[in-house]
Design a protein around this motif. Structure first.
Motif, PDB file in Angstrom:
ATOM      1  N   ALA A  47       0.826  -1.204   0.000  1.00 57.77           N
ATOM      2  CA  ALA A  47       0.000   0.000   0.000  1.00 57.77           C
ATOM      3  C   ALA A  47       0.860   1.255   0.000  1.00 57.77           C
ATOM      4  CB  ALA A  47      -0.921  -0.004   1.214  1.00 57.77           C
ATOM      5  N   LEU A  48       1.927   1.252   0.774  1.00 56.65           N
ATOM      6  CA  LEU A  48       2.798   2.429   0.848  1.00 56.65           C
ATOM      7  C   LEU A  48       3.551   2.670  -0.441  1.00 56.65           C
ATOM      8  CD1 LEU A  48       4.170   1.874   4.474  1.00 56.65           C
ATOM      9  CD2 LEU A  48       2.664   3.732   3.713  1.00 56.65           C
ATOM     10  N   ALA A  49       3.673   1.640  -1.268  1.00 55.57           N
ATOM     11  CA  ALA A  49       4.374   1.791  -2.545  1.00 55.57           C
ATOM     12  C   ALA A  49       3.499   2.427  -3.621  1.00 55.57           C
ATOM     13  CB  ALA A  49       4.870   0.424  -3.021  1.00 55.57           C
ATOM     14  N   VAL A  50       2.214   2.545  -3.387  1.00 54.35           N
ATOM     15  CA  VAL A  50       1.311   3.135  -4.374  1.00 54.35           C
ATOM     16  C   VAL A  50       1.549   4.640  -4.439  1.00 54.35           C
ATOM     17  CG1 VAL A  50      -1.107   3.554  -4.938  1.00 54.35           C
ATOM     18  CG2 VAL A  50      -0.415   1.335  -4.016  1.00 54.35           C
ATOM     19  N   PRO A  51       1.754   5.189  -5.640  1.00 56.73           N
ATOM     20  CA  PRO A  51       1.949   6.645  -5.756  1.00 56.73           C
ATOM     21  C   PRO A  51       0.765   7.401  -5.167  1.00 56.73           C
ATOM     22  CG  PRO A  51       2.513   5.555  -7.815  1.00 56.73           C
ATOM     23  CD  PRO A  51       1.888   4.512  -6.947  1.00 56.73           C
ATOM     24  N   GLY A  52       1.060   8.394  -4.368  1.00 54.96           N
ATOM     25  CA  GLY A  52       0.020   9.204  -3.745  1.00 54.96           C
ATOM     26  C   GLY A  52      -0.328   8.798  -2.334  1.00 54.96           C
ATOM     27  N   VAL A  53       0.114   7.615  -1.898  1.00 57.59           N
ATOM     28  CA  VAL A  53      -0.151   7.185  -0.527  1.00 57.59           C
ATOM     29  C   VAL A  53       0.849   7.854   0.400  1.00 57.59           C
ATOM     30  CG1 VAL A  53      -0.134   5.228   1.059  1.00 57.59           C
ATOM     31  CG2 VAL A  53      -1.222   5.003  -1.179  1.00 57.59           C
ATOM     32  N   ARG A  54       0.353   8.452   1.470  1.00 54.77           N
ATOM     33  CA  ARG A  54       1.209   9.195   2.397  1.00 54.77           C
ATOM     34  C   ARG A  54       1.540   8.427   3.665  1.00 54.77           C
ATOM     35  NH1 ARG A  54       1.568  14.655   1.365  1.00 54.77           N
ATOM     36  NH2 ARG A  54       1.117  15.056  -0.840  1.00 54.77           N
ATOM     37  N   ALA A  55       0.617   7.600   4.146  1.00 52.47           N
ATOM     38  CA  ALA A  55       0.871   6.910   5.418  1.00 52.47           C
ATOM     39  C   ALA A  55      -0.181   5.839   5.645  1.00 52.47           C
ATOM     40  CB  ALA A  55       0.851   7.905   6.584  1.00 52.47           C
ATOM     41  N   VAL A  56       0.158   4.929   6.547  1.00 50.68           N
ATOM     42  CA  VAL A  56      -0.800   3.973   7.087  1.00 50.68           C
ATOM     43  C   VAL A  56      -0.854   4.215   8.590  1.00 50.68           C
ATOM     44  CG1 VAL A  56      -1.343   1.544   7.486  1.00 50.68           C
ATOM     45  CG2 VAL A  56      -0.429   2.265   5.274  1.00 50.68           C
ATOM     46  N   ILE A  57      -2.044   4.469   9.099  1.00 52.30           N
ATOM     47  CA  ILE A  57      -2.256   4.856  10.492  1.00 52.30           C
ATOM     48  C   ILE A  57      -2.872   3.679  11.243  1.00 52.30           C
ATOM     49  CG2 ILE A  57      -3.348   6.528  12.027  1.00 52.30           C
ATOM     50  CD1 ILE A  57      -1.398   7.792  10.038  1.00 52.30           C
ATOM     51  N   ASP A  58      -2.291   3.327  12.398  1.00 50.30           N
ATOM     52  CA  ASP A  58      -2.865   2.247  13.202  1.00 50.30           C
ATOM     53  C   ASP A  58      -2.865   2.643  14.671  1.00 50.30           C
ATOM     54  OD1 ASP A  58      -0.248   1.932  14.044  1.00 50.30           O
ATOM     55  OD2 ASP A  58       0.095   0.085  12.919  1.00 50.30           O
ATOM     56  N   ALA A  59      -3.078   1.681  15.549  1.00 48.53           N
ATOM     57  CA  ALA A  59      -3.204   1.973  16.975  1.00 48.53           C
ATOM     58  C   ALA A  59      -1.943   2.598  17.561  1.00 48.53           C
ATOM     59  CB  ALA A  59      -3.562   0.693  17.735  1.00 48.53           C
ATOM     60  N   GLY A  60      -0.786   2.333  16.964  1.00 45.23           N
ATOM     61  CA  GLY A  60       0.456   2.913  17.466  1.00 45.23           C
ATOM     62  C   GLY A  60       0.545   4.410  17.273  1.00 45.23           C
ATOM     63  N   ASP A  61      -0.356   4.972  16.475  1.00 46.69           N
ATOM     64  CA  ASP A  61      -0.339   6.415  16.204  1.00 46.69           C
ATOM     65  C   ASP A  61      -1.328   7.192  17.060  1.00 46.69           C
ATOM     66  OD1 ASP A  61       1.578   6.310  14.001  1.00 46.69           O
ATOM     67  OD2 ASP A  61      -0.005   5.259  12.900  1.00 46.69           O
ATOM     68  N   ILE A  62      -1.986   6.528  17.996  1.00 44.83           N
ATOM     69  CA  ILE A  62      -2.972   7.204  18.842  1.00 44.83           C
ATOM     70  C   ILE A  62      -2.248   7.901  19.989  1.00 44.83           C
ATOM     71  CG2 ILE A  62      -5.012   6.902  20.294  1.00 44.83           C
ATOM     72  CD1 ILE A  62      -5.568   4.305  18.735  1.00 44.83           C
ATOM     73  N   PRO A  63      -2.322   9.227  20.098  1.00 48.80           N
ATOM     74  CA  PRO A  63      -1.612   9.917  21.188  1.00 48.80           C
ATOM     75  C   PRO A  63      -2.316   9.808  22.532  1.00 48.80           C
ATOM     76  CG  PRO A  63      -2.761  11.493  19.796  1.00 48.80           C
ATOM     77  CD  PRO A  63      -2.936  10.163  19.141  1.00 48.80           C
ATOM     78  N   GLY A  64      -3.617   9.547  22.532  1.00 51.03           N
ATOM     79  CA  GLY A  64      -4.362   9.440  23.784  1.00 51.03           C
ATOM     80  C   GLY A  64      -4.712   7.998  24.103  1.00 51.03           C
ATOM     81  N   ASP A  65      -5.931   7.800  24.573  1.00 55.18           N
ATOM     82  CA  ASP A  65      -6.384   6.470  24.961  1.00 55.18           C
ATOM     83  C   ASP A  65      -6.681   5.638  23.718  1.00 55.18           C
ATOM     84  OD1 ASP A  65      -7.513   4.230  26.165  1.00 55.18           O
ATOM     85  OD2 ASP A  65      -8.711   5.389  27.578  1.00 55.18           O
ATOM     86  N   THR A  66      -6.250   4.404  23.713  1.00 53.65           N
ATOM     87  CA  THR A  66      -6.497   3.525  22.568  1.00 53.65           C
ATOM     88  C   THR A  66      -7.901   2.934  22.591  1.00 53.65           C
ATOM     89  OG1 THR A  66      -5.558   1.644  23.791  1.00 53.65           O
ATOM     90  CG2 THR A  66      -4.071   2.895  22.347  1.00 53.65           C
ATOM     91  N   THR A  67      -8.672   3.232  23.621  1.00 48.73           N
ATOM     92  CA  THR A  67     -10.057   2.786  23.718  1.00 48.73           C
ATOM     93  C   THR A  67     -10.976   4.000  23.603  1.00 48.73           C
ATOM     94  OG1 THR A  67      -9.421   0.959  25.158  1.00 48.73           O
ATOM     95  CG2 THR A  67     -11.743   1.563  25.138  1.00 48.73           C
ATOM     96  N   LEU A  68     -12.048   3.864  22.839  1.00 44.14           N
ATOM     97  CA  LEU A  68     -12.984   4.972  22.672  1.00 44.14           C
ATOM     98  C   LEU A  68     -13.595   5.369  24.006  1.00 44.14           C
ATOM     99  CD1 LEU A  68     -14.801   3.802  19.417  1.00 44.14           C
ATOM    100  CD2 LEU A  68     -13.259   5.750  19.623  1.00 44.14           C
ATOM    101  N   ALA A  69     -13.947   6.640  24.117  1.00 43.78           N
ATOM    102  CA  ALA A  69     -14.458   7.174  25.378  1.00 43.78           C
ATOM    103  C   ALA A  69     -15.949   6.923  25.528  1.00 43.78           C
ATOM    104  CB  ALA A  69     -14.155   8.669  25.469  1.00 43.78           C
ATOM    105  N   ALA A  70     -16.410   5.749  25.111  1.00 44.38           N
ATOM    106  CA  ALA A  70     -17.797   5.361  25.332  1.00 44.38           C
ATOM    107  C   ALA A  70     -17.991   4.983  26.793  1.00 44.38           C
ATOM    108  CB  ALA A  70     -18.166   4.190  24.417  1.00 44.38           C
ATOM    109  N   PHE A  71     -19.254   4.946  27.240  1.00 46.73           N
ATOM    110  CA  PHE A  71     -19.498   4.760  28.676  1.00 46.73           C
ATOM    111  C   PHE A  71     -18.963   3.416  29.170  1.00 46.73           C
ATOM    112  CE2 PHE A  71     -22.993   2.231  27.160  1.00 46.73           C
ATOM    113  CZ  PHE A  71     -23.222   1.316  28.163  1.00 46.73           C
ATOM    114  N   ALA A  72     -19.030   2.358  28.366  1.00 44.25           N
ATOM    115  CA  ALA A  72     -18.568   1.042  28.811  1.00 44.25           C
ATOM    116  C   ALA A  72     -17.070   0.862  28.637  1.00 44.25           C
ATOM    117  CB  ALA A  72     -19.306  -0.063  28.053  1.00 44.25           C
ATOM    118  N   HIS A  73     -16.432   1.750  27.897  1.00 42.25           N
ATOM    119  CA  HIS A  73     -14.984   1.702  27.688  1.00 42.25           C
ATOM    120  C   HIS A  73     -14.554   0.308  27.230  1.00 42.25           C
ATOM    121  CE1 HIS A  73     -10.713   2.946  28.740  1.00 42.25           C
ATOM    122  NE2 HIS A  73     -11.205   4.000  28.108  1.00 42.25           N
TER     123      HIS A  73
END
Length: 525
Positions: free
Chosen positions: A133-159
């Motif tokens: 995917a990164l080799a495709v012209p025009g692709v800038r990045a692949v974003i995953d859980a390692g790129d989350i600066p805050g909590d990796t779990t959504l702030a839903a009530f049940a967390h």
């Protein structure tokens, strides 16, 4: 539900970059966000299309002047109450001039994201290879859980829901990563090139299996009044049945979409098609590790929500915000309709098992009811949806000795969510089905059985959750409707027709609904 045409959540008012700003942004050159007054149409344009100036629900000067002029002439005023009023954006929508998020002019440097989804219902995520995917012209990045600066779990009530899949995948369509590219089609094509190594695990796909395993997203809830088991034993007649109702796709006209712009001093502007701007603000701030007042959320209008954008619009806003934070540029995420179907939740499917006791007239003596709710892999809004189904299981009828059990089953599917009726239809249908079955068993007219079970005025007028039913006009209303519609005569004609027609059958029903206006959010907050 109907929403106001403009919804804005903002604690602060950060300067917003103009459409010609370069990114990463320096000092913003203007104070209007893309899609501001000029992009959405000037006030004069709004006046041409909507017939008013001004914004939101407040009438413009032209309308106010017309009201005063009409009053001075002694003519009718333009009052809201008792008068038919056109929707604020009706003319603009019919003319194609109403602005939705994908119509907002994009800021220079905007990138587009597409999701990488799990093809497996349940499994261990071993690795992800994004090199193709990164080799495709025009692709800038692949974003995953390692790129989350805050909590990796959504702030839903049940967390209980990860932003991106971490060590395991829980349903087909779960988002594992994003591919970000210069244009949307490049991002979508590249997302299909990401290789996932997933070790498949057994998947629970039915509520019956989940219930047998005691696999729940929330604890079961039991509501009882009287002694249902004793009432069933002494009832002259007993009936037992099982049935299921399926889910339903929201199919909003505007798909799920979010457009996130980074501002100065780690502040953010989020365009989102949502029914809950405040929750989007909270979720985005939580995922980015910033205070809520650093996030401004704007929703000019929704192209349909029906419950599907109450919580799950927040997912897209969070995903786009994480990508925008990583790349320091605006990111838009608009789901392909097929991806939308796979990723987002539906109306909750239910399975029912009931045992009913009743007398010769069809009046219920006792009821034991079990509801199995297919919640999907996380709680989302399943608690209040399942609660409302309990509160509507009586519909218009008095349940004297009753036991209702509600099991919120965890399955390896999308997390089901709000949908119009919010559990009410799933509750109403079960009692209507039961009374219909009783009528058939006894050979009675279904309306007579329902009349026999209606809530009373001075007695038999308290629900199974201890709410008094007031202003009850159901019995005279139903009798009047049966009379004015010639219900009984037409039923006889239909019975005669059906007796002679071996294939084509006809039917006629008179249905009543008592809508409980409570929203049982306290059960899940």
């Amino acid at each position: 539900m109907n929403a106001p045409d403009r919804i804005t959540v903002s604690i602060t008012a950060p300067a917003v970059p103009s459409p010609n700003a370069d990114f990463p942004p320096g000092r913003p050159k203007g104070n209007q966000p893309p899609g501001g007054a000029e992009d959405r149409g000037s006030e004069s344009a709004c006046a041409d299309l909507d017939g008013t100036k001004g914004h939101g629900l407040r009438p413009g000067r032209a309308q106010q002047g017309a009201t005063r002029e009409a009053a001075e002439r002694g003519g009718p005023s333009l009052r809201a109450a008792g008068q038919s009023q056109a929707h604020e954006s009706a003319r603009a929508q019919v003319a194609g001039a109403a602005t939705y998020i994908d119509d907002i002019p994009e800021v220079r440097g905007t990138l587009h994201a597409a999701p990488v989804c799990s093809p497996v219902a349940h499994g261990i995520l071993r690795s992800m290879d994004a090199s193709a995917a990164l080799a495709v012209p025009g692709v800038r990045a692949v974003i995953d859980a390692g790129d989350i600066p805050g909590d990796t779990t959504l702030a839903a009530f049940a967390h209980d829901e990860p932003v991106f899949a971490l060590d395991t995948v829980q349903f087909v369509g779960q988002v594992i990563a994003l591919v970000v590219a210069d244009d949307v089609m490049t991002a979508r094509r590249a997302a299909r090139l990401v290789k996932l190594d997933i070790e498949a695990l057994p998947a629970v796909l039915s509520v019956h299996e989940a219930h047998a395993r005691e696999s729940y997203v929330l604890p079961p809830v039991h509501v009882k009044r009287g002694n249902a088991q004793a009432a069933l034993k002494r009832a002259p007649h007993q009936l037992e049945g099982r049935f299921e109702v399926g889910g339903q796709e929201h199919f909003y006209l505007e798909g799920q979409i979010a457009y996130v712009l980074p501002l100065e001093q780690n502040q953010w502007w989020v365009y989102t098609s949502t029914q809950h701007p405040g929750e989007v603000q909270h979720w985005v701030g939580h995922a980015l590790g910033v205070a809520s007042h650093a996030v401004t959320v704007e929703c000019r209008r929704m192209g349909g929500g029906f419950g599907g954008k109450e919580t799950q619009a927040g997912h897209l806003a969070v995903w786009a915000a994480i990508a925008a934070n990583k790349l320091r540029c605006p990111v838009k995420l608009r789901l392909d309709r097929d991806d939308d179907f796979m990723i987002t939740g539906k109306r909750h499917p239910f399975a029912y098992h009931y045992r009913a006791g009743f007398d010769d007239t069809g009046r219920l003596c006792g009821l034991d009811l079990e509801m199995l709710v297919n919640c999907g892999f996380s709680a989302d809004l399943s608690g209040p949806v399942a609660d409302r189904a309990i509160f509507h299981a009586d519909n218009a009828y008095f349940l004297e000795d009753v036991a209702i059990s509600s099991y919120r089953c965890k399955t390896h599917t999308q997390s089901h969510t709000a949908f119009r009726g919010f559990g009410g239809p799933q509750g109403v249908i079960v009692i209507e089905r039961i009374l219909g079955d009783i009528a058939r068993r006894l050979g009675l007219d279904p309306v007579d059985v329902r009349l026999r079970n209606l809530y009373g005025i001075e007695e038999r007028n308290v629900t199974h959750y201890q709410m008094k039913v007031e202003d009850n006009i159901l019995e005279p209303l139903i009798n009047q409707l049966a009379l004015t519609s010639a219900y009984r005569e037409r039923r006889q004609q239909i019975a005669a027709w059906n007796a002679k027609s071996p294939v084509i059958k006809k039917g006629l029903a008179l249905t009543r609904v008592r809508w409980c206006m409570c929203t049982p959010t306290a059960a899940c907050r």
